[in-house]
Motif scaffolding. Structure first.
Motif, PDB file in Angstrom:
ATOM      1  N   SER A  58      -2.342   1.906  -4.531  1.00  0.00           N
ATOM      2  CA  SER A  58      -3.740   2.304  -4.617  1.00  0.00           C
ATOM      3  C   SER A  58      -4.539   1.013  -5.191  1.00  0.00           C
ATOM      4  O   SER A  58      -5.774   1.238  -5.087  1.00  0.00           O
ATOM      5  CB  SER A  58      -3.777   3.542  -5.520  1.00  0.00           C
ATOM      6  N   LEU A  59      -3.863   0.152  -5.821  1.00  0.00           N
ATOM      7  CA  LEU A  59      -4.681  -1.152  -6.524  1.00  0.00           C
ATOM      8  C   LEU A  59      -4.926  -2.112  -5.342  1.00  0.00           C
ATOM      9  O   LEU A  59      -3.984  -2.567  -4.912  1.00  0.00           O
ATOM     10  CB  LEU A  59      -4.052  -1.509  -7.559  1.00  0.00           C
ATOM     11  N   PRO A  60      -5.920  -2.716  -5.154  1.00  0.00           N
ATOM     12  CA  PRO A  60      -6.362  -3.697  -4.504  1.00  0.00           C
ATOM     13  C   PRO A  60      -5.681  -5.047  -4.645  1.00  0.00           C
ATOM     14  O   PRO A  60      -4.918  -5.582  -3.692  1.00  0.00           O
ATOM     15  CB  PRO A  60      -7.861  -4.007  -4.652  1.00  0.00           C
ATOM     16  N   GLU A  61      -5.035  -5.464  -6.005  1.00  0.00           N
ATOM     17  CA  GLU A  61      -4.396  -6.403  -6.245  1.00  0.00           C
ATOM     18  C   GLU A  61      -2.873  -6.204  -5.844  1.00  0.00           C
ATOM     19  O   GLU A  61      -2.224  -7.258  -5.897  1.00  0.00           O
ATOM     20  CB  GLU A  61      -4.534  -6.794  -7.757  1.00  0.00           C
ATOM     21  N   THR A  62      -2.193  -4.998  -5.879  1.00  0.00           N
ATOM     22  CA  THR A  62      -0.913  -4.759  -5.523  1.00  0.00           C
ATOM     23  C   THR A  62      -0.573  -4.095  -4.245  1.00  0.00           C
ATOM     24  O   THR A  62       0.515  -3.955  -3.919  1.00  0.00           O
ATOM     25  CB  THR A  62      -0.367  -4.037  -6.650  1.00  0.00           C
ATOM     26  N   MET A  63      -1.609  -3.464  -3.543  1.00  0.00           N
ATOM     27  CA  MET A  63      -1.475  -2.845  -2.515  1.00  0.00           C
ATOM     28  C   MET A  63      -0.593  -3.358  -1.242  1.00  0.00           C
ATOM     29  O   MET A  63       0.004  -2.734  -0.508  1.00  0.00           O
ATOM     30  CB  MET A  63      -2.726  -2.083  -1.874  1.00  0.00           C
ATOM     31  N   HIS A  64      -0.801  -4.662  -1.048  1.00  0.00           N
ATOM     32  CA  HIS A  64       0.184  -5.462  -0.041  1.00  0.00           C
ATOM     33  C   HIS A  64       1.423  -5.873  -0.506  1.00  0.00           C
ATOM     34  O   HIS A  64       2.118  -6.538   0.448  1.00  0.00           O
ATOM     35  CB  HIS A  64      -0.968  -6.773   0.090  1.00  0.00           C
TER      36      HIS A  64
END
Length: 122
Positions: free
Chosen positions: A70-76
């Motif tokens: 859910s976090l932009p910095e870890t979603m990938h």
């Protein structure tokens, strides 16, 4: 720069084996025994993959996976779940993990799965 793997595993023996396997494959490994330490440390490590146990003393790896996704910095960043008690379907349905490793795991298969998710070429 070596690829970084953040491991969340409460069992000391399994955590040490995972660290040894990944370090022997030239990964930089950051390991944590509980959710609190993982959330305080792993999010700043710029990891190439996360390896998460499901059943933990202070939480659940599936919930951690949901937060990471859910976090932009870890979603990938790829998440590999590990458990003796859950199935691939449980992990994928509940948190969108990229892979699931059933415990006890085959050492070669474990390393190959991490390599696949990080894009490491042998």
């Amino acid at each position: 720069m070596r690829m970084r793997i953040c491991v969340l595993e409460d069992n000391n023996d399994i955590r040490e084996i995972v660290e040894f396997l990944l370090e022997s494959e030239q990964y930089e490994v950051f390991s944590y025994a509980n959710v609190c330490d993982f959330m305080n440390g792993a999010l700043t490590r710029q990891a190439n993959a996360f390896v998460l146990d499901v059943m933990l003393p202070d939480g659940n790896g599936i919930e951690v996976c949901k937060v990471l996704k859910s976090l932009p910095e870890t979603m990938h960043i790829p998440v590999l779940m590990m458990s003796a008690n859950y199935s691939t379907t449980d992990a994928n349905y509940n948190c969108s993990a990229e892979d699931f490793i059933k415990k006890p795991f085959d050492i070669v298969d474990f390393v190959n799965r991490v390599d696949l998710q990080t894009g490491k070429i042998r």
